[in-house]
Design an enzyme around this catalytic site. Structure first.
Site, PDB file in Angstrom:
ATOM      1  CG  ASP A  20      -1.700   1.212   1.451  1.00  0.00           C
ATOM      2  OD1 ASP A  20      -1.902   1.953   0.474  1.00  0.00           O
ATOM      3  OD2 ASP A  20      -2.130   1.450   2.602  1.00  0.00           O
ATOM      4  CG  ASP A  24      -6.010   3.273   0.412  1.00  0.00           C
ATOM      5  OD1 ASP A  24      -5.098   2.417   0.555  1.00  0.00           O
ATOM      6  OD2 ASP A  24      -6.616   3.420  -0.660  1.00  0.00           O
ATOM      7  CG  ASP A  28      -1.367   1.624  -3.751  1.00  0.00           C
ATOM      8  OD1 ASP A  28      -0.187   1.300  -3.954  1.00  0.00           O
ATOM      9  OD2 ASP A  28      -1.724   2.328  -2.777  1.00  0.00           O
ATOM     10  CG  ASP A 198     -12.968 -14.469 -13.010  1.00  0.00           C
ATOM     11  OD1 ASP A 198     -12.308 -14.956 -12.092  1.00  0.00           O
ATOM     12  OD2 ASP A 198     -14.164 -14.138 -12.893  1.00  0.00           O
ATOM     13  CD  GLU A 257     -11.289 -19.121 -11.788  1.00  0.00           C
ATOM     14  OE1 GLU A 257     -11.392 -19.257 -10.571  1.00  0.00           O
ATOM     15  OE2 GLU A 257     -12.095 -18.421 -12.439  1.00  0.00           O
TER      16      GLU A 257
HETATM   17  C1  GLC Z   1     -13.027 -16.490  -9.970  1.00  0.00           C
HETATM   18  C2  GLC Z   1     -12.132 -15.629  -9.116  1.00  0.00           C
HETATM   19  C3  GLC Z   1     -12.842 -15.380  -7.830  1.00  0.00           C
HETATM   20  C4  GLC Z   1     -14.120 -14.656  -8.117  1.00  0.00           C
HETATM   21  C5  GLC Z   1     -14.980 -15.404  -9.133  1.00  0.00           C
HETATM   22  C6  GLC Z   1     -16.062 -14.540  -9.689  1.00  0.00           C
HETATM   23  O1  GLC Z   1     -13.246 -17.737  -9.423  1.00  0.00           O
HETATM   24  O2  GLC Z   1     -10.884 -16.234  -8.952  1.00  0.00           O
HETATM   25  O3  GLC Z   1     -12.049 -14.682  -6.911  1.00  0.00           O
HETATM   26  O4  GLC Z   1     -14.850 -14.492  -6.945  1.00  0.00           O
HETATM   27  O5  GLC Z   1     -14.220 -15.828 -10.220  1.00  0.00           O
HETATM   28  O6  GLC Z   1     -15.545 -13.584 -10.572  1.00  0.00           O
END
Ligand code: GLC
Length: 518
Positions: A20, A24, A28, A198, A257
């Site tokens: 950080d 805050d 970042d 994602d 992912e």
């Molecule tokens: C993926 C991300 C996770 C998020 C989800 C929804 O699994 O790694 O952190 O909550 O997608 O976007």
């Protein structure tokens, strides 16, 4: 020389908990920039940054309101551009996080959808449906608990496989497809080396929206026949994106992912004209047990090889319990985590290091309820503690919180025991976790055996793993409860690195791994 992403070690920066700069309490981009020398010295090849785009933070940034800018909490667009330039100057590549399954409910598109009537072009970008009487359109559940549908003022329902603030996009819609092509180009044009995709297995949904059947869950790895995970149509999206990334110089890359149970299904995402790599959750989910690990490794390599993709290896990320804790916690968990690091970093292909695993951080299990932020915790009324425990800000230096994380109080409290685990405290101590990672990464970078070439298992006792990688490299892992001698083939080789001291006769104590070179 094969492209970098086929054997890279990629460090996951969870931006809000890394460093950080402004006090805050939230990490970042300037904080990331200031710590690039640490990452270079650690010896990783690339960084993957979790989302830092403008977002109401209903799901820690996975609810994106603007895909082409930076949230003021995390910096500015200029800061992101400076980070790309600085990282490249340090020889580090950068992977950003792309969230295509859903937007934030504060994205201009969703606001427009709410303001527009049923059947409108604005609603067609999302998945609005009429209910069944007073009930939602079907029985789909949110991955965070509760149902996957929320009702709007005129009675229609919209789908959100995650939080209600994360409405799912309709990927059969041409405007949606065009928008994401443009977002990819926006960042590729700024020099980003790749994207982590994602929920890559979630974009296509069964058009009939049939109910979830018995045994078909929303959370956990998807099994075949699921109505909204891992549908065949999703692959068209990645073929389209691959044409875009291939049009840029410098080996741009996509890592998916993809939570699917079967490595062969995973491999379909990595066909030569789709994504480049994917996280290996089969390996992550395997318990600390030689048989389970060996099976996960074999299955993964077999499936990836069939499509010409490299395997990847990962032990932790921002969604799962940290592996020190998963492997038993305390001294045992830490020992196993050290051995697991040497195993992971000597397997063929790429590897992911989640920030803090190089410090041996455990999961923080006693966060007070009022400080928790993960929607999973709230949507399950606390039955699922959620993911905050692996997201606690990093300890850098000093003896009291926030341990050099920044000038202000960190957004989640760090445990007092972390004074022993700071980067400063561990640096220079040859027995520390960070020294083990640095040494392992230094050897990995220098040894031709530790790139992509194959591995060959050596015969061992049942709870020992041993393999050779040509030329002349051996890894032995004793995951059992008794000391084990390395296999005969290894005995003439020189010990390079061990996760903990070996016996005077060269035996490996329980939960120990060692590297050897001929
Ligand atoms: C993926 C991300 C996770 C998020 C989800 C929804 O699994 O790694 O952190 O909550 O997608 O976007």
């Amino acid at each position: 020389m094969s492209p970098w992403w086929r054997h890279a070690v990629i460090y996951q920066v969870y931006v809000r908990s890394f460093a950080d700069s402004d006090g805050d309490g939230i990490g970042d981009l300037a904080g990331v920039r200031s710590r690039l020398p640490y990452l270079r010295d650690l010896g990783v090849d690339a960084l993957w940054l979790n989302p830092f785009y403008p977002s109401p933070q209903a799901d820690a940034g996975y609810d994106v309101a603007d895909y082409r800018d930076v949230d003021p909490r995390f910096g500015t667009l200029a800061e992101a551009e400076a980070l790309i330039a600085d990282a490249h100057a340090y020889g580090l590549r950068l992977i950003f996080d792309l969230v295509p399954n859903h937007t934030s409910d504060e994205h201009p598109w969703f606001r427009a959808a709410l303001a527009a009537p049923p059947g409108s072009r604005e609603r067609a970008r999302y998945l609005f449906r009429d209910g069944r009487g007073s009930l939602p359109p079907n029985n789909w559940a949110s991955a965070f608990g509760g149902r996957a549908w929320s009702q709007v003022a005129d009675g229609q329902w919209y789908l959100h496989l995650f939080a209600p603030q994360q409405p799912d996009l309709d990927w059969t819609n041409d405007e949606v497809r065009a928008e994401f092509r443009s977002i990819l180009r926006f960042w590729f044009d700024r020099g980003v080396d790749g994207f982590r995709i994602d929920v890559a297995h979630g974009l296509a949904k069964d058009p009939a929206m049939t109910d979830l059947g018995a045994g078909q869950a929303t959370s956990g790895p998807a099994v075949e026949g699921h109505p909204h995970w891992d549908l065949d149509e999703v692959h068209d999206v990645y073929r389209d994106w691959r044409r875009i990334s291939d049009g840029y110089p410098g080996d741009r890359t996509f890592v998916g992912e993809v939570w699917v149970a079967d490595p062969a299904r995973l491999a379909r995402y990595l066909r030569p004209d789709e994504l480049h790599t994917a996280f290996n959750f089969t390996f992550l989910l395997a318990p600390w047990n030689a048989k389970a690990l060996r099976e996960a490794i074999d299955e993964s390599i077999r499936a990836m090889t069939a499509v010409g993709a490299p395997a990847t290896w990962v032990l932790s990320n921002h969604d799962v319990v940290r592996h020190v804790t998963r492997y038993g916690g305390g001294a045992t968990g830490a020992r196993r985590a050290r051995a697991a690091a040497l195993l992971m970093l000597s397997l063929p292909g790429g590897a992911y290091v989640y920030q803090g695993e190089e410090l041996g951080l455990p999961e923080v299990t006693d966060l007070p309820a009022e400080l928790r932020q993960d929607p999973t915790f709230f949507r399950t009324q606390g039955a699922d503690p959620g993911r905050d425990g692996c997201r606690v800000p990093l300890p850098w230096s000093g003896t009291a919180p926030p341990y050099g994380f920044g000038p202000g109080k960190a957004w989640l409290p760090q445990p007092p025991s972390w004074s022993e685990l700071t980067v400063d405290r561990q640096t220079g101590d040859p027995a520390s976790m960070v020294s083990l990672y640095r040494e392992a990464l230094r050897h990995r970078a220098a040894l031709p055996a530790l790139t992509e070439g194959p591995m060959t298992w050596l015969p061992t006792a049942a709870d020992v793993l041993a393999f050779e990688r040509a030329p002349g490299f051996f890894c032995v892992v004793n995951a059992g409860e008794h000391p084990a001698a390395p296999p005969a083939a290894v005995r003439g080789a020189r010990l390079l690195l061990a996760s903990d001291p070996l016996g005077s006769d060269g035996t490996l104590p329980p939960d120990t791994a060692a590297w050897y070179l001929e």
